[in-house]
Scaffold this motif. Structure first.
Motif, PDB file in Angstrom:
ATOM      1  N   ALA A 106      11.554  22.137  16.839  1.00 29.60           N
ATOM      2  CA  ALA A 106      11.504  20.990  17.747  1.00 29.60           C
ATOM      3  C   ALA A 106      10.277  20.167  17.436  1.00 29.60           C
ATOM      4  N   VAL A 107      10.364  18.881  17.737  1.00 29.85           N
ATOM      5  CA  VAL A 107       9.218  17.992  17.550  1.00 29.85           C
ATOM      6  C   VAL A 107       9.267  16.917  18.626  1.00 29.85           C
ATOM      7  N   ILE A 108       8.093  16.612  19.160  1.00 24.45           N
ATOM      8  CA  ILE A 108       7.975  15.541  20.156  1.00 24.45           C
ATOM      9  C   ILE A 108       7.150  14.425  19.543  1.00 24.45           C
ATOM     10  N   LEU A 109       7.679  13.222  19.605  1.00 22.85           N
ATOM     11  CA  LEU A 109       7.024  12.077  18.986  1.00 22.85           C
ATOM     12  C   LEU A 109       6.839  10.975  20.002  1.00 22.85           C
TER      13      LEU A 109
ATOM     14  N   TYR B  61      16.230   7.624  18.234  1.00 24.67           N
ATOM     15  CA  TYR B  61      16.214   8.729  17.266  1.00 24.67           C
ATOM     16  C   TYR B  61      16.243  10.101  17.951  1.00 24.67           C
ATOM     17  N   SER B  62      16.058  10.132  19.248  1.00 23.83           N
ATOM     18  CA  SER B  62      16.087  11.413  19.963  1.00 23.83           C
ATOM     19  C   SER B  62      17.437  12.086  19.784  1.00 23.83           C
ATOM     20  N   GLY B  63      17.408  13.387  19.623  1.00 26.44           N
ATOM     21  CA  GLY B  63      18.625  14.162  19.449  1.00 26.44           C
ATOM     22  C   GLY B  63      18.316  15.396  18.628  1.00 26.44           C
ATOM     23  N   THR B  64      19.348  16.132  18.303  1.00 23.30           N
ATOM     24  CA  THR B  64      19.176  17.318  17.460  1.00 23.30           C
ATOM     25  C   THR B  64      19.717  17.008  16.075  1.00 23.30           C
TER      26      THR B  64
ATOM     27  N   VAL C 105      11.765  11.605  21.292  1.00 29.50           N
ATOM     28  CA  VAL C 105      10.890  10.442  21.112  1.00 29.50           C
ATOM     29  C   VAL C 105      10.592   9.859  22.486  1.00 29.50           C
ATOM     30  N   THR C 106       9.319   9.777  22.796  1.00 31.14           N
ATOM     31  CA  THR C 106       8.916   9.281  24.112  1.00 31.14           C
ATOM     32  C   THR C 106       8.327   7.879  23.991  1.00 31.14           C
ATOM     33  N   PRO C 107       8.400   7.117  25.087  1.00 23.78           N
ATOM     34  CA  PRO C 107       7.848   5.746  25.033  1.00 23.78           C
ATOM     35  C   PRO C 107       6.335   5.768  24.833  1.00 23.78           C
TER      36      PRO C 107
END
Lengths: 112, 115
Positions: free
Chosen positions: A9-12, A82-85, A110-112
Motif C-alpha cells: 500500500a502507498v499513500i500519496l 489514481y486511487s485504487g488497487t 491519493v489525498t488532496p
C-alpha cells in the motif's frame, strides 16, 4: 507462481510520485497492469511485452526488465483519480495461451 | 462498443443452494475467462473458453463448479451445493487473440455471499 507486488500500500498527496513493482520467479512474455476501484471491475491500463519496452498512459508509465523478470509502474504527479488497487498480471514464456497470474495488488490512496 | 457484462451483480444464498452466474463478453471476443477474487487478493484463474470449447480448468475448480459456453457467446458458471468458502467476487473477462498483444477486459463481477 503468483507474481509478487510491492509495496502492499502507498499513500500519496496529490502531485506526488510513486512506483509499484511486480516481480516474477519465471520467464515472462508479458506483463499486464490493471487498476481496480472498490466494488468495480479491474480496468486495463497497459501491456508490456518482453523486450524491455516502456509504455505510458497519461502520466502513468511502466517498464519491463525481462532479465530480472520485473516490471515497474510509475505514477507521476498523482491525481485523486489514481486511487485504487493496482494489479500486475503476468504471462509466462512457456504458457500456451494468454493465461494471466495476478499479484495480490498494491493499494494506492491519493489525498488532496 | 459495449463492454463485458455480468448478471447478477450481487447474490446472497444459503449454504447448500445452487447458484448460476452469467457473463456476456464483448461481441467479437472469442476467448472468455472466469476468475475468482477474494478480499485483498488479485483475480485467480478458474477456467477459460475459446469459442465453445473449455480448454483449461484450474485445480481450484472443484467438482461443484461447472462452466459452459454453449454457442460460443455468453457463458454461465454454476456452483452446486454452495459453501461459505465460495463467498467471493466472480469476474469474467474476454479477449480477442487476433489482437496482438492480447488484452483481457473484465466485467463488473458478481459478488457472492454464502450464509
Amino acid at each position: 507462481q503468483q507474481p509478487v507486488q510491492s509495496p502492499q500500500a502507498v499513500i500519496l498527496r496529490e502531485g506526488e510520485d510513486a512506483v509499484i513493482n511486480c516481480s516474477s520467479s519465471k520467464a515472462l512474455y508479458s506483463v499486464h497492469w490493471y487498476r481496480q476501484k472498490h466494488g468495480e471491475a479491474p480496468v486495463f491500463l497497459m501491456i508490456l511485452l518482453k523486450g524491455g519496452e516502456q509504455k505510458g498512459h497519461d502520466k502513468i508509465s511502466a517498464s519491463f526488465n525481462e532479465k530480472k523478470q520485473q516490471s515497474s509502474l510509475y505514477l507521476t504527479a498523482s491525481q485523486l483519480s489514481y486511487s485504487g488497487t493496482y494489479f500486475c498480471g503476468t504471462e509466462g514464456l512457456t504458457d500456451s495461451w494468454g493465461k494471466l497470474q495476478f499479484g495480490a495488488g498494491t493499494q494506492v490512496v491519493v489525498t488532496p | 462498443d459495449t463492454g463485458v457484462s455480468q448478471d447478477p451483480r450481487h447474490k446472497i444464498t444459503k449454504r447448500g443452494q445452487n447458484v448460476t452466474f452469467r457473463c456476456d463478453p464483448i461481441s467479437e471476443h472469442n476467448r472468455l475467462y472466469w476468475y475468482r477474487q477474494t478480499l485483498g487478493q488479485g483475480p485467480e484463474f478458474l477456467t477459460y473458453f475459446q469459442n465453445e470449447a473449455q480448454l483449461e480448468k484450474s485445480r481450484l475448480l472443484s467438482d461443484r463448479f461447472s462452466a459452459e459456453r454453449p454457442k460460443g457467446s455468453f457463458s454461465t458458471l454454476e456452483i452446486q451445493r454452495t459453501e461459505q468458502g465460495d463467498s467471493a467476487m466472480y469476474l469474467c473477462a474476454s479477449s480477442n487473440p487476433g489482437h496482438v498483444p492480447e488484452t483481457q477486459y473484465f466485467g463488473p463481477g458478481t459478488r457472492l455471499l454464502v450464509l
